[in-house]
Each structure stands twice: as structure tokens, then as C-alpha cells.
Write an enzyme that holds these catalytic residues in place. Structure first.
Site, PDB file in Angstrom:
ATOM      1  N   CYS A   1       1.207  -1.472  -0.349  1.00 29.92           N
ATOM      2  CA  CYS A   1      -0.021  -0.359  -0.065  1.00 29.92           C
ATOM      3  C   CYS A   1       0.612   0.558   0.161  1.00 29.92           C
ATOM      4  CB  CYS A   1      -0.872   0.288   1.157  1.00 29.92           C
ATOM      5  SG  CYS A   1      -2.173   1.315   0.551  1.00 29.92           S
TER       6      CYS A   1
ATOM      7  N   HIS B   1      -3.357  -5.297  -0.234  1.00 27.44           N
ATOM      8  CA  HIS B   1      -3.139  -5.950   0.960  1.00 27.44           C
ATOM      9  C   HIS B   1      -3.791  -6.885   1.135  1.00 27.44           C
ATOM     10  CE1 HIS B   1      -3.698  -1.935   3.546  1.00 27.44           C
ATOM     11  NE2 HIS B   1      -4.448  -1.612   2.478  1.00 27.44           N
TER      12      HIS B   1
ATOM     13  N   GLU C   1      -2.208  -8.917   3.513  1.00 30.75           N
ATOM     14  CA  GLU C   1      -2.624  -9.709   4.730  1.00 30.75           C
ATOM     15  C   GLU C   1      -4.489  -9.768   5.456  1.00 30.75           C
ATOM     16  OE1 GLU C   1      -1.773  -6.547   4.004  1.00 30.75           O
ATOM     17  OE2 GLU C   1      -3.113  -4.987   5.046  1.00 30.75           O
TER      18      GLU C   1
END
Ligand SMILES: Nc1ncnc2c1ncn2[C@@H]1O[C@H](COP(=O)(O)OP(=O)(O)O)[C@@H](O)[C@H]1O
Ligand SMILES: Nc1ncnc2c1ncn2[C@@H]1O[C@H](COP(=O)(O)OP(=O)(O)O)[C@@H](O)[C@H]1O
Ligand SMILES: [Mg+2]
Ligand SMILES: [Mg+2]
Lengths: 384, 1101
Positions: free
Chosen positions: A266, A349, A351
Site C-alpha cells: 500500500c 492488502h 494480509e
């Protein structure tokens, strides 16, 4: 009874949201009571994970409108916090649930908001609002119980995120060390990762600790201080605001690239790009959701990704780098790798939290990269 | 990977007749698939026995076979057409099972047909519960503890190991048939035996019951590159233990944290990969323990399912269309999203509203069925509603059901619950029934705490609290001194209808609406766009809510609004959706913009590209008025509204519409036909004989009429459909009994008997031949007699339940002429513009008219398929002012179709399909009350062959050899003799009950086996045993003409349980004999519609 669009029956004070371009939306005040809350308005289209979104530091300076109708249904719980406290300026919803219903819940969303001083606006036509932002872009706005005129003035005066350093407000001020965890902790115990905290999410740190010991450092940490920690790899976290407003970190990253494997997510991705000589730009209203298709060019496989960014890397702007991931909705560069140094990053993202787990392989890729480019003789020996 | 060029032709198998567990969702998915494959340039061959589908329109496929879905027939089709591939995943369980049979028979191998969409191994892994469970354990997914049994003994052993409660489920079955939860050994034994019988492979799963856990479904898609997406998550309001098909379900899931949801998503993909579904849509079901979040996987369907239809309508993501493209090689990211145009299909729809589905049951038509819901599906249809909040979508869904409810109570019908003592109410809510949702509201309203309701029902607290919000709002509305804008907005956003507000305020709905509008609170229409407004949407697929912005686009074009037919139910099924869809297709061709309003997620009519605009809304006065306002405001012009193609549903709404906007036959004429007095007068004027009769509001009156016309008489309440509550009685006693039940009891609540709703008492014509006539009349007065259908069963069996033949087989030409004459006269004097259906009974050559319906009838699609005349399209054009002559010129009608359809060289037989196998204990006897859920069609060169095909299609293959067992009513015995002779002539052995046997023997016919009825002592063998032991291949059992028609029920029930064909009328037996005879002399032949009818056939392709 309960709150929001239809339940409260007026036991919540009426409130308004006014955008800088003068559009007015009606609703009812909820969460922490404020006369006027201001910020840059963005909408998030994820259907679950409001707590992770609210506590994601990347939303610093922003008001988050959720397009999904019912927000708060399953309450909140400590395990789902992405940061110790939320940094967003407030939330806007169609229908805020009164009491939580979920075995994991330890607190309702509204008490949670109050505890953290986050104001909310409920009972809003959030679809109209999303359509407005789609056309007008991520506009500054104001909401609260104050009179319309006051809100208008506040909205007009409110600033967006352009050119602002919002990272300083969210980064840690002392170094924190997180021991390696999870499966294969021993195998990877040798790996040392230094993670720049530009507004890092808890889940990122958790996933990194499955690779090795993680030292989280403040955004302002200089390159030599980082190298002094003898890292096997450096991680560049997500974070709020305009990458162009962060010359310090950019310089530090430029120093590190080539000397140690680097992985960015990001904002970290945007900073890596800038450090490598690329440029960034602001999207009209950004990507905020959990359903964006991203194609991994290497395999052609499509990942459904979690996204939260207003800025993006200009395609082809980075010398000596190749694009690795592309957003199939609008062609935005979602990932690249440097050709002359062990460094790669993604805009979205991997994650998740909230969102699909389709891209978690990238943490494995970071591990491979560190193993393939040892920075020291000792320590990582245990790994091979 | 792009389109596969190695394939030229693809065989698509449909799902056959509408049955419980398989409704019109497969017409929707099959139609989408066929269209897509043709767009892609493949030659599409379609097999489906259901004529009432858009799928079986000659325009949908290149070769359309309306033939029985049976391996032998499919083999013949494959041999004739030599398809390169077979796509089995869009025709439900039927297509899947049939495909597996063809694989096992080696047919596909022999003709080199490749199965695309799902590999046979994958199908077996998913469908065989044993294989499935171990497969899931392989990949570390938890499944309920269980074991498989092939015998009662095995079953009991496993049971003792697992411990109660235990749930029993047969392998390879659909809709939970033969499944249930046993609390104790006794009940368990019974369930296990039943299940072993129900499973085609004689295998049952004996499983730990997790009833009460939360139930979820994920609709997932996977492509050949292993890209996986979740199209929609669905949460069941009713917890585990109630079949998803019988549960109120909600999308998106509401009570899962992202952590839990993503884990479930990971499991779903792992499941798909392990099972080996390479491409297409699948449905994965999970259960979650509320207190721990423990998650187990229940099952997965490796095909498009009922839930996929729901998911498609709920999100705007066309699962079937995309599944078809994936099956021929495309990848998700190579397929554009129709709605946004800009983005690819390789994404996960996100929705900014709440969708609620509520099933529709038909227990009132099935006396003997206990109304409890369980793990076997019993609903016959469903509605879906979209609202911004759950409460709004729930209340919209409840009024979509068309059961006279205005929402979640707050209407006159709630009175029924006021009488129930609270203690009983609190007991009742623990048991899932169709009424439970209303009982829940009443319980909360009477002060029972949310937590107690949760404890008793296992329903998630979040849902119960939403109901409590509705209760609270109701109190607020009732108490408010006057309703201001804020009150209206709040109530509307919780889904309250004007009718409910009116009820609570003691006003009329009209006043409420007026006040509301005067306060500026009006419906706003939002768009279903798959992306929560992140991208611009190009499809006008709307729903109403009460917010700040309206998204209906302006239009300059002339528009026609079509009112759909609402939920599938017995008496009003897919036939009417077919008509509405045809109206939309043909009016688009004619240059109009079409606007569809409907609330049934299973249908083609609610596909967002069937019409120019789709409003997914309840069919009530208020909701339709909202759409009309929006369309009038949208500019252009509204040419009118079509109310006569959707069955009773839209007709009931016609009265509230601006008369000048109602297209076709005037509402006045429609009323005239329904109003007994005026109808009688009309028939009298036209000199059309009716069965003698009269009306009565009291028992003495009824007895008087009966005395006048003579027994047997037929009694029924006025204004009912599908023969609801009709009874044939043979004496004064009967009349008293029926009048009693109509003035008190359940029926009374449905409207009861009043001066303006009298009971109709008619002479019941025994042994009369019933005939249906469908015709269309235009503005110039030209009438086209499209079809004359002679029923196989005698009058007294509801037209919807009896088989019928087109053209008629036994009627003399002059009789047919008379029927046509009467039909023309009636059409003329009712000033029909469009369709009319007239039902006659012919007794001893004398014609009586039973009723006329100046609207689309159930038989329209059958007539269209049989004759090649696109009746519904023709009627729609006529309704907007075109003449039949115009249509002949245009080519929609063949030039030779003038006055009547020219003689055909083939016979078509329509047969009804009844749901008895799902309702043990319900008598299978046919009567004036319609009970069939669907229909099939048999087409061939002789009546016998066509009838035999229709039986095969309906699932009862006529035997070629063996024993025929006759048990006949006295009045049927003479005629029965001739039938018995035919059968023994065909080499069948004859078994008969004592009385019947005595008669046959006295007439010199050899009876091989004597059978005793219950209670009869003696040497004779027992009927039920014979049937159970498979010593009988065909049962002919007609009830005694006088007295209780239930006589012989045990024989019929036994036949159903042991799947022995059972004919309950001599007419059917006669037809069966003819079929068996003809089948011997003719080899099986299959013919596509395209060969039967000279083009052009109405098309919009
Ligand atoms: N172990 C179980 N305990 C309790 N209820 C169950 C169990 N397994 C299934 N059910 C219920 O039975 C229904 C039908 O089961 P399912 O496996 O979906 O069969 P079908 O093929 O008929 O859909 C489910 O919707 C669920 O409500
Ligand atoms: N007078 C009658 N004699 C014999 N059978 C009748 C008579 N009237 C009605 N029926 C039977 O009852 C069925 C239902 O009656 P109908 O008037 O068609 O009701 P619906 O409006 O439900 O179709 C008919 O299909 C016919 O078989
Ligand atoms: Mg199921
Ligand atoms: Mg009828």
C-alpha cells in the site's frame, strides 16, 4: 429499541452531513457525540470487517462511509483490532446495530466508538453518498448535530489529504520487537525483519512474525539505523495520506534498496516506487473494498483482493522495474518488482483483515527473497 | 483460455416437470445457458419434458426435444443428433442423475460425447455422501459425525455409536426427500426404513443431528484456471433442521465476523478443489455452532441450484450464463460483467441492500400432511424481496407471498393469533411451520423477551431483535397522535405497507397513501448493480425503498408494464411466467420498452435482461402503484399495463389500476365471467347449457338447491382458483358437512360465506368428458381457436390435474364445432381482446359450459408447443391493438392459421405431475381440487404413444408385461371389463379385489389372483403385500362412485411408496392399454419441435 435508519424512532439526535461541494445528507448522530466532525469522505464496499476497517490507521484523516446496510451486527472484539486505537475521523452508515450478536463479541460497536471518541452518522442514504463520491471524487466534508450553515462552513474549510503528512500522527514513537511465532517459528527464527511503521496493521506484523523476528521502527528511522539492526529484510507498511508528502522515508528507502531485500504494501508500495524514481497520482475516489480482481501477470491467475488506497503508482513511471500485478477493474498498477534489486511491493492488502486470503503467498515470497539474498553470513544459516 | 473450437454441438438437459425441490429456477438457468451457447455459435440440442418453459421454446435452441427425460429416450436423441458435448449442470438433480446413468450405460462413450461443466467423478464425489464426507476429512474440514448404512441393522449399530438426536438422509436424493431427525430408537427405525427405500442406491447416512446450529450457504464459481469467487453468501433465518429450501433465508450473511466469513470462504474453495468441480457454479452449505463458532460442512451441489437462482437475482451476477461460458473454455476474467460493462466477471459482487427469500407452501391443499417443516423440503415456490434494511425486505417478502398478509402482522389476518393463549404461542414458536414468523411477532408483541424467543427457537438474536424493531415501531405508530413525515419515513424504512399503517390507525390504505404523499414521503427506486455503486450500472434492475435518491432513468419511448404472476404455487405455476416473458419478448420486437414487475426469484421474467426494465417488487396495489408513478414520471408514455397473463395475481390488482391503462379485455368483462349471477345470465342469453345449479348462503338453501338439481352435487366457495375447497357430495349429509366447514373452520377464515360470496351448488356431471378450449380474439372481432383439448380423466378431476390430448381423440366433429361456436360466442359477448379459455363438460353428446376465463390459462404454453402457434405472443400483440391479420402479414402467425389451427399430423398429450411422494398419508385420488405442481408433454404419432411418453415423462413408465391389479367401483365394473380384457389380450396377468374379480369372472374373464381389501378375511392375498413384494406392475383403482372417495386409499398409498404406477380412473387405464399396445408395434421415435412445425414460429431471437 435500536438505532439507525429505521429503528431509533428519534431517540437519536438528527444530524447532517455536508460535502465541500455543498451536497446535504440527513441522518442521526451516533457514537461519540460531536457538533462537527470533518475529514475526507471515502466509501468502503466490504460486506464484513467494519472493525478492521475502522481501526486501520490508513484511514487517518478520513470519514468512512460503509455501503453495506447493517453495520455493528456482530459487535467488536480485541482480536480484530488492526491498531490500538482507530485513526479515522468518523463513520457514516445506513443502519447501526444496537446490540451485538456473535460468540466472539466483547463489546458493541457503538460503545466501542464512544470509548475511542469516534463519531458516527446513521440512517444515511449511503448509496446516494457513494454515487456522489463516485462522481465528485473523495471530497472533504463535515457531519454532526451542528446547524447546516455551520457544517457548510466547516466542510468548505476542511482539507483533503493531498500534500499532507498524516503518517507522523499514526506511526509508533518507540521501536518494538515482536518475536517469531507460529508454525515454523524455529525454522525461521534466524530471519530478522525490520518493519517501517507508516500506520502498520496488526495482521501484517502477525504474518511477518511467522517469517521471523520483527522489529517495528518509527517512520522517521534513517537507513543506517535500520541497517545497524542487521535485518534480512525490510518491510514497508501501509499508511495514510499522500506518498508525495513523505520525502524523509522516501530517501531512507532509496538508501536501503539494493542493500537489503524490501517488501512494501500500500503506502509502502507507493514509497518504494517513489524511491526508485517512479511517480504517484491521486485516484478520483480510490479503492476501498474487499472484492477487487487483481491479476498476477506471472501466472495469469486472478486474486480477489482487499483494497484501501486513494493514491496509486503511475504505470511505467519506475525505471528498472516490471509490473507484476494489475487491477482488472481499472488497470491500476497493483504490484511491481525492481529489476536490479531484491525489492517488490503491492498496492493492495495481501494480509487481508478484512478481506479474502487469496494473496497471502506474498509473505512467502518475501521469505524466499530474503533467503535468496542473504545480507549476513550468520543467523540465516539456521534457515538454509 | 478462449472459447473451445473443438466443439460444434452441445446437448443441454433440462430439469423436467416442476416438482417440489425443483421449480422454475432451472428454466431460468437452462434458458440462459442455451442462449449463451448459441451466442457463442454452438449448435444447441435441448431435451426437456416440460412444455411450460421458455427453455423449450423452439427459438431457445437449435433442436428442441420435448421428450421424457429417460436414458432410453436420451440415447435415441444422442444417436440422432450426435452432439460433441453434454452440459448436465444446469438441469438440476434430474439432469445430473440422468447424465450419470448415461455414463454408466456407456452411451456417452459409445457416441463420443464429452461431459462438460462437471466431470462424472466430481459429480459422484459430491453426490455420494459417503465419498463426500471422506473427501472433506481428507482436506481437514469437519463434518457431522456419521456412518453409512445399507440395512436396518447397520443403521441401528451406527445409531448406538453416535447417540441421539440423529438425522437420517438417503444418498442421491433431492430436496431432502426421505430425511428426518429422530429423537429416539422407535422413530429412528421408521425413518431409516423409509430412507433406505427412498434412496436409489439403497444407502442412508446416519448422522449426528446438529439441529439448531446456524446454517449458511456460499454460492461459488470456479474456472479452468482455478480462479474462484464467492458470488453470494446466504444466511438462514431458520437454523439447521429446517431445509434451506423451506427456510427464510437472507443475503448477505449478517452475523459472521470477517474472520469467520473468510475462513468459511477458504473452506468452500478447498471443497470445490477437492471435489474437482473444474468449472461452473456450485453451492456449499455450512453449519456454525452459535456458542463456539465451530464450523462443519453439510453438503455441496456441483451444479447450478435453486440457491444459485436466488443468488443471481440477489446480486445481479448471472451465474447460469457465466457457468455456461466457463463450461466451453472461457475464464472468469475473459467474461465482462453485463451490468457495469467496464469490469470483468472475475470479482465478488458486493451488495448495499438486504435480500430476503420466503418459501411458499401448499399444505392447505394437502389434507393429511402435517404442517411441520423439517429436513425434507415441502415448499412449492418462493418469493424474494429487496429492501435497504432486513426489516424492509422481510415485510416486503411477506406481502409478496399473496396469502392476504400486508406484512409481519398488523393486518386483519393477525386476529387468528390473538385467540391463541400466550403459553401456547410460546410452545408453538419452537416448531418451524409456515406460520412461525407471524407467531414470533405476536409472541414478542405480547411481551416475551428476545432472549427467551432465541432460547426456544435457536434463531440468531440479531434476527429476533430485528423483529422486535418492527414490534416497537408498530407500537409507536399505533400510539402517535398523528403521523408526521418522520413517522412515515421511519415506518416505511422498516417495510410497513400503507395497508398495515391503515390497520394500525383505523384508516383506509388509500387515505394513508394520500397523507403520506402529502408529507412528501414517497418510494425511491435503487439499482441492483453488483458493486454497491462503485461503478456505473447499465441495467435498470430496480427495487423500492424510502431514501433520498431515485435512480430510475428517464425514457422517451412508449412503455408497456407487465405484471408477473408472483410465487409458484399449486394452481398458478410457471405457465404464467412463460406468458409474461413472451409478452415482454414480442412487445420488445414490436418496438415497445417493456417493464416487468415480479417477485419470484426462480423465474425467467425476473432475469434482468428479459425486459427493458425490471422492478423486483411485491405484486400488491401499493407496490404496483409506486412503480406506475415512477414510470409515469420517467417521461415518454406508458402505453398500458398487461394484467391478463400472470394468472389471478395481476387480475386481482386490475381493479386498483387506472382503467384506461389496462390493456386487453376490460376488467369489467373479467368480473362478469367470475360473477356467478351475471355469468349464468350470459350463458342463458347465448343459449349455452350449464350444469343445473344455484347459490346458497345457508345450509337449508344449499339443501334446497341440491334437492332441485339432484345428487351428486358439487359445492364450492365463489371466487376461488384451482378448485380450492371444492367438494362433490352425494347426499344431504354431505351437504351439511361441507356447509359446516365453509361457514366455520379454516375456510371461514379464508373469507367464509356471505351474501356476496355465496356457496355455488352445481349438479355434478358424472362420467362427462371435460374439454378445454383456448382462443384469442382481436379488435376486429376475428377469433382464432388455437387449441381444443380433450381431457383423459372425466370431469370432476380438476383440469389442472388431468391429462389431456390435442387434438381431441373421441369427440365427434359436430361436438368440436359446437365447442368452437360457443367459445366464439362467449369471446364475442365478453368483448375479449386477447386470450380466453373456456372449459366444457360433454355428457352423452350434450355440451355444458363449466367456466370461462378471459385471460391466459394454464394450457397456453402446451397449446403453443403442440400447434406451433405462439399464442401468448399473439395475444400480447393483440392487446396493444394489432390484428391477427397484421400478425399473419408480419409472420408471427403462419398464413394458414385463420379461424383455427390447421390439422396436425401428431398428437400431443399433457400430463400433470403430483407431489404425493413427498406427503405420505395424503390420498392420491384426483378430484376437483387441483394438487399438481407441474406438467409434462408427450408428442408422438398416435394417442397411445403420446400418452405412454407422457407417463414416462411423469415418472411412471408403463409396464410391458406382468400383472395388472384392478380394484373398481361398482359403476366402473362394466367399463372395467373391457379394459381388463385389453390387458389380458396384451398378455398381462390379472389380479383383482374380490368384488371386481367376481364381476370379471362372471363375464368370463380369467382372474389369476384374488386380492383382499383391508378387513376382508379369507384365502385371498393382501393388496398392500402384493404391491410391496413387486408382484404387481400396474394398479387400476377407481373409488366407489357413491360414499367416501377415500375408499381404497391404502392401495393407492402402497403404490406410491413402492413406485408402482397407479391409475385412478378407467379413462387413464384405457389410455395406458392403448399406449402399451401401440408401443409394441412402433419403435421409440423422437422428433424435435423444429421438425413438427413449419417455420416461422414466434421468436424474438
Ligand atoms: N446433521 C444435521 N443435523 C441437523 N440438520 C441437518 C443436518 N444435516 C442437514 N441438516 C438439515 O437438512 C437440510 C437438508 O440437508 P442437505 O444436506 O442440504 O440435503 P439436500 O440435498 O436436501 O439439500 C439442511 O438444509 C439442514 O437444514
Ligand atoms: N358441474 C360439474 N360437473 C362435473 N365436474 C365439474 C363441474 N364443475 C366443475 N367441475 C370440475 O371441477 C374442476 C374445477 O372447476 P372450475 O370451475 O374449472 O374451477 P377452477 O376455476 O378452479 O378451474 C373442473 O376442471 C372440472 O373437472
Ligand atoms: Mg442442501
Ligand atoms: Mg378450471
Amino acid at each position: 429499541m435500536s438505532a439507525g435508519v429505521s429503528g431509533s424512532g428519534g431517540d437519536r439526535p438528527p444530524a447532517l452531513l455536508v460535502t465541500a461541494d455543498g451536497t446535504v445528507f440527513t441522518g442521526e448522530a451516533a457514537g461519540a457525540p460531536v457538533a462537527v466532525a470533518t475529514g475526507e469522505l471515502v466509501f468502503n464496499t466490504a460486506m464484513s470487517g467494519y472493525q478492521e476497517v475502522i481501526t486501520d490507521p490508513s484511514y487517518a484523516g478520513q470519514l468512512i462511509a460503509f455501503t453495506s446496510t447493517h453495520i455493528g451486527n456482530y459487535g467488536t472484539n480485541a482480536a480484530d483490532d488492526e491498531a490500538a486505537t482507530p485513526h479515522c475521523r468518523g463513520i457514516v452508515v445506513c443502519d447501526l446495530a444496537d446490540e451485538p450478536s456473535n460468540w466472539r463479541a466483547t463489546e458493541g460497536l457503538e460503545p466501542f466508538l464512544r470509548r475511542h471518541g469516534i463519531p458516527a452518522l446513521t440512517g444515511v442514504d449511503t448509496r446516494r453518498l457513494a454515487r456522489h463520491v463516485r462522481r465528485a471524487g473523495a471530497v472533504p466534508c463535515a457531519f454532526g448535530t451542528a446547524p447546516e450553515a455551520e457544517l457548510r462552513a466547516a466542510a468548505a474549510a476542511a482539507v483533503g489529504t493531498d500534500g499532507l503528512d498524516l503518517v507522523t500522527g499514526v506511526t509508533t514513537n518507540e521501536v518494538q520487537v515482536h518475536p517469531a511465532t507460529g508454525p515454523g517459528a524455529d525454522a525461521t527464527a534466524g530471519l530478522r525483519i525490520v518493519a517501517y511503521d507508516f500506520g502498520v496493521k496488526t495482521t501484517m506484523v502477525q504474518l511477518l512474525t511467522t517469517l521471523g523476528t520483527v522489529t517495528v521502527v518509527p517512520a522517521g528511522t534513517a537507513a543506517d539505523e535500520v541497517l545497524a539492526l542487521e535485518p534480512d529484510g525490510v518491510f514497508l507498511s501501509n499508511g495514510p495520506g499522500d506518498p508525495a508528502a513523505l520525502p524523509g522515508p522516501t530517501a531512507a528507502i532509496a538508501d536501503l534498496v539494493g542493500r537489503v531485500p524490501v517488501f512494501g504494501i500500500c503506502l509502502g508500495h507507493q514509497l518504494l516506487a517513489t524511491a526508485l524514481g517512479g511517480s504517484t497520482y491521486k485516484l478520483p475516489f480510490g479503492h476501498h473494498g474487499a472484492n477487487h480482481p487483481v491479476q498476477r501477470l506471472e501466472t495469469g491467475v486472478v486474486e480477489i483482493t482487499s483494497q484501501n488506497h486513494n493514491y496509486a503508482v503511475a504505470a511505467g513511471s519506475i525505471p528498472d522495474a516490471e509490473t507484476t500485478h494489475v487491477n482488472l477493474n481499472d488497470g491500476v498498477v497493483e504490484g511491481f518488482r525492481a529489476l536490479k534489486a531484491p525489492a517488490f511491493s503491492v498496492q493492495y492488502h495481501p494480509e487481508a483483515a478484512p478481506g479474502p486470503h487469496d494473496a497471502r503467498y506474498l509473505f512467502g515470497a518475501f521469505r524466499e527473497l530474503m533467503l535468496a539474498h542473504p545480507t549476513r553470513a550468520v543467523g540465516s544459516a539456521g534457515v538454509r | 483460455m478462449p472459447r473451445r473450437d473443438d466443439l460444434q454441438s452441445i446437448l443441454v438437459i433440462g430439469s423436467g416437470p416442476i416438482v417440489i425441490g425443483q421449480a422454475c429456477e432451472f428454466d431460468y438457468s437452462g434458458t440462459q445457458a442455451c442462449r449463451v451457447l448459441r451466442e457463442e455459435g454452438y449448435r444447441v440440442i435441448l431435451a426437456n419434458s416440460n412444455p411450460a418453459t421458455i427453455m423449450t421454446d423452439p427459438a431457445t435452441a437449435d433442436r428442441t426435444y420435448i421428450e421424457p427425460l429417460d436414458p432410453e429416450v436420451l440415447t435415441a436423441i444422442i444417436e440422432k443428433e450426435r452432439p460433441d458435448a453434454l452440459l448436465p449442470t444446469l438441469g438440476g438433480q434430474t439432469a445430473l442423475n440422468l447424465t450419470m446413468e448415461l455414463v454408466e450405460l456407456g452411451v456417452l462413450e459409445r457416441f463420443g460425447v464429452e461431459v462438460i461443466g462437471a466431470r462424472p467423478e466430481a459429480i459422484t464425489t459430491a453426490e455420494d455422501r459417503d465419498r463426500f464426507k471422506s473427501a472433506m476429512e481428507d482436506i481437514g474440514l469437519e463434518v457431522p459425525r456419521s456412518g453409512f448404512a445399507h440395512s436396518l441393522q447397520e443403521a441401528e449399530d451406527i445409531a448406538t455409536e453416535i447417540g441421539f438426536p440423529i438425522m437420517v438422509r438417503p444418498s442421491f436424493i433431492l430436496g431432502g426427500k426421505g430425511t428426518g431427525i429422530a429423537e429416539d430408537a422407535a422413530h429412528f427405525g421408521q425413518l431409516a426404513a423409509e430412507g433406505l427405500a427412498a434412496s436409489p442406491v439403497g444407502q442412508i447416512l446416519v448422522e449426528q443431528s446438529i439441529a439448531g446450529w446456524k446454517e449458511f450457504e456460499l454460492e461459488v464459481m470456479r474456472d479452468a484456471a482455478d480462479n474462484c469467487v464467492v458470488v453470494c453468501s446466504i444466511e438462514n433465518f431458520d437454523p439447521m433442521g429446517v431445509h434451506t429450501g423451506d427456510s427464510i433465508t437472507v443475503a448477505p450473511a449478517q452475523t459472521l465476523t470477517d474472520v469467520e466469513y473468510q475462513a468459511m470462504r477458504d473452506d468452500a474453495f478447498a471443497c470445490l478443489r477437492r471435489v474437482g468441480v473444474e468449472t461452473g457454479g456450485s453451492n456449499v452449505q455450512f453449519a456454525v455452532e452459535p456458542t463456539t463458532g465451530r464450523r462443519v460442512i453439510i453438503e455441496m451441489n456441483p451444479r447450478v441450484s435453486r440457491s444459485s437462482a436466488l443468488a443471481s437475482k440477489a446480486t445481479g451476477f448471472p451465474i447460469a450464463k457465466i457457468a455456461a461460458r466457463l463450461a466451453v473454455g472461457y475464464l472468469l476474467n475473459e467474461i465482462p460483467n453485463d451490468i457495469t460493462k467496464a469490469t470483468p466477471a472475475s470479482f465478488e459482487p458486493t451488495i448495499d441492500y438486504v435480500v430476503t427469500k420466503i418459501p411458499r407452501w401448499a399444505f392447505e391443499k394437502l389434507p393429511g400432511a402435517d404442517g411441520r417443516l423439517g429436513t425434507r423440503m415441502q415448499s412449492v415456490g418462493e418469493v424474494m424481496a429487496i429492501g435497504r434494511t432486513f426489516c424492509e425486505s422481510l415485510q416486503k417478502a411477506l406481502r409478496s407471498l399473496e396469502q392476504g398478509r400486508a406484512g409481519l402482522n398488523a393486518d386483519p389476518a393477525e386476529a387468528a393469533l390473538d385467540e391463541v393463549p400466550l403459553e401456547e404461542l410460546v410452545q408453538r414458536i419452537a416448531v418451524a411451520t409456515p406460520e412461525r414468523i407471524f407467531e414470533l411477532e405476536a409472541t414478542l408483541r405480547r411481551g416475551v423477551a428476545v432472549d427467551e424467543v432465541v432460547d426456544r427457537t435457536g434463531i440468531d438474536p440479531w434476527f429476533v431483535r430485528q423483529l422486535a424493531r418492527i414490534v416497537a415501531e408498530r407500537a409507536r405508530i399505533a400510539a402517535a397522535p398523528a403521523l408526521g413525515p418522520a413517522d412515515f419515513r421511519r415506518a416505511k424504512r422498516l417495510g410497513f405497507s400503507d395497508a398495515q399503517l391503515a390497520y394500525l390507525r383505523g384508516a383506509t390504505p388509500a387515505d394513508m397513501r394520500a397523507t403520506r404523499l402529502s408529507h412528501g414521503v414517497r418510494a425511491t427506486f435503487k439499482t441492483v448493480d453488483t458493486c454497491a455503486a462503485e461503478f456505473e450500472a447499465f441495467t435498470p434492475y430496480h427495487y423500492a425503498t424510502y431514501e433520498e435518491e431515485d435512480e430510475v432513468r428517464p425514457s422517451e419511448r412508449a412503455r408497456v408494464i407487465i405484471l408477473g404472476s408472483g410465487p409458484n404455487r399449486i394452481g398458478q405455476g410457471i405457465e404464467f411466467d412463460y406468458c409474461c416473458v413472451h409478452a415482454s419478448m414480442t412487445l420488445r420486437d414490436a418496438g415497445y420498452e417493456t417493464v416487468m414487475i415480479n417477485c419470484n426469484p426462480e423465474t425467467v421474467s425476473t432475469d434482468y435482461d428479459t425486459s427493458d426494465r425490471l422492478y423486483f417488487e411485491p405484486l400488491t396495489d401499493e407496490d404496483v402503484a409506486n412503480v406506475l408513478d415512477a414510470e409515469l414520471a420517467a417521461g415518454g408514455s406508458v402505453k398500458g399495463i398487461i394484467v391478463s397473463l400472470g394468472g389471478q395475481t395481476p387480475l386481482k390488482l386490475a381493479g386498483a389500476l387506472p382503467p384506461e391503462l389496462v390493456l386487453g379485455t376490460s376488467p369489467a368483462s373479467i368480473d362478469l365471467a367470475e360473477d356467478r349471477e351475471r355469468w349464468n345470465m350470459l350463458c342463458h342469453e347465448l343459449g349455452i347449457p350449464q350444469p343445473p345449479g344455484g347459490t346458497a348462503t345457508t345450509t337449508p338453501e344449499a339443501l334446497a338447491v341440491a334437492g332441485k338439481v339432484g345428487y351428486p352435487v358439487l359445492l364450492r366457495p365463489s371466487y376461488v382458483l384451482g378448485g380450492r375447497a371444492m367438494e362433490i357430495v352425494y347426499d344431504d349429509e354431505g351437504v351439511r358437512r361441507v356447509m359446516q366447514s365453509m361457514t366455520t373452520g379454516a375456510l371461514a377464515r379464508e373469507g367464509g360465506v356471505t351474501a356476496d360470496r355465496p356457496v355455488l351448488v352445481d349438479r355434478f356431471l358424472e362420467d362427462a368428458v371435460e374439454v378445454d378450449v383456448d382462443a384469442v380474439r382481436d379488435d376486429t372481432g376475428e377469433v382464432l381457436i388455437a387449441g381444443v383439448m380433450e381431457h383423459v380423466e372425466e370431469a370432476g378431476v380438476h383440469s389442472g390435474d388431468s391429462a389431456c390430448a390435442l387434438p381431441p381423440q373421441t369427440l365427434r366433429p359436430e361436438v368440436v364445432d359446437e365447442l368452437e361456436r360457443h367459445t366464439r360466442a362467449l369471446a364475442e359477448s365478453l368483448d375479449v381482446r386477447g386470450l380466453i379459455n373456456v372449459q366444457f363438460a360433454v355428457k352423452d353428446g350434450q355440451v355444458y359450459v363449466l367456466e370461462a376465463n378471459p385471460r391466459a390459462s394454464r394450457t397456453v404454453p402446451f397449446v403453443a408447443k403442440a400447434t406451433g402457434v405462439p399464442l401468448a405472443m399473439v395475444a400480447s400483440r393483440v392487446m396493444v391493438g394489432q390484428t391477427l391479420a397484421d400478425l399473419r402479414r408480419e409472420g408471427l402467425l403462419r398464413p394458414d392459421v385463420i379461424g383455427r389451427v390447421p390439422v396436425l399430423d401428431h398428437v400431443s398429450v399433457k400430463e400433470a405431475v403430483l407431489p404425493f411422494d413427498r406427503f405420505p398419508g395424503v390420498d392420491t385420488l384426483l378430484g376437483p381440487e387441483m394438487r399438481s405442481t407441474g406438467e409434462v408433454m408427450g408428442i408422438d404419432t398416435t394417442f397411445g404413444l403420446a400418452f405412454a411418453k407422457s407417463q414416462m415423462a411423469a415418472g411412471t413408465r408403463l409396464p410391458d408385461t406382468g400383472t395388472v391389479f384392478l380394484s373398481l367401483a361398482d359403476r366402473d365394473k362394466p367399463a372395467g371389463l373391457e379394459v381388463a380384457r385389453t390387458f389380458s389380450g396384451l398378455g398381462f396377468a390379472i389380479a383383482a379385489t374380490l368384488g371386481t374379480a367376481g364381476y370379471l369372472r362372471s363375464e368370463g374373464l380369467l382372474v389369476d389372483t384374488l386380492v383382499a381389501k383391508v378387513g376382508e378375511e379369507g384365502v385371498a392375498s393382501d393388496a398392500v403385500e402384493l404391491i410391496a413384494q413387486g408382484k404387481v406392475q400396474l394398479v387400476v383403482n377407481t373409488p366407489r362412485g357413491l360414499g367416501p372417495r377415500a375408499d381404497g386409499q391404502h392401495i393407492r398409498t402402497a403404490s406410491v411408496t413402492h413406485k408402482v404406477p397407479c391409475l385412478t380412473t378407467l379413462a387413464a387405464a384405457r389410455a395406458a392399454a392403448a399406449g402399451i399396445a401401440d408401443a409394441r408395434s412402433h419403435p421409440l421415435q423422437v422428433r424435435p419441435l423444429q421438425d413438427l412445425h413449419p417455420a416461422p414460429f414466434g421468436t424474438s431471437q
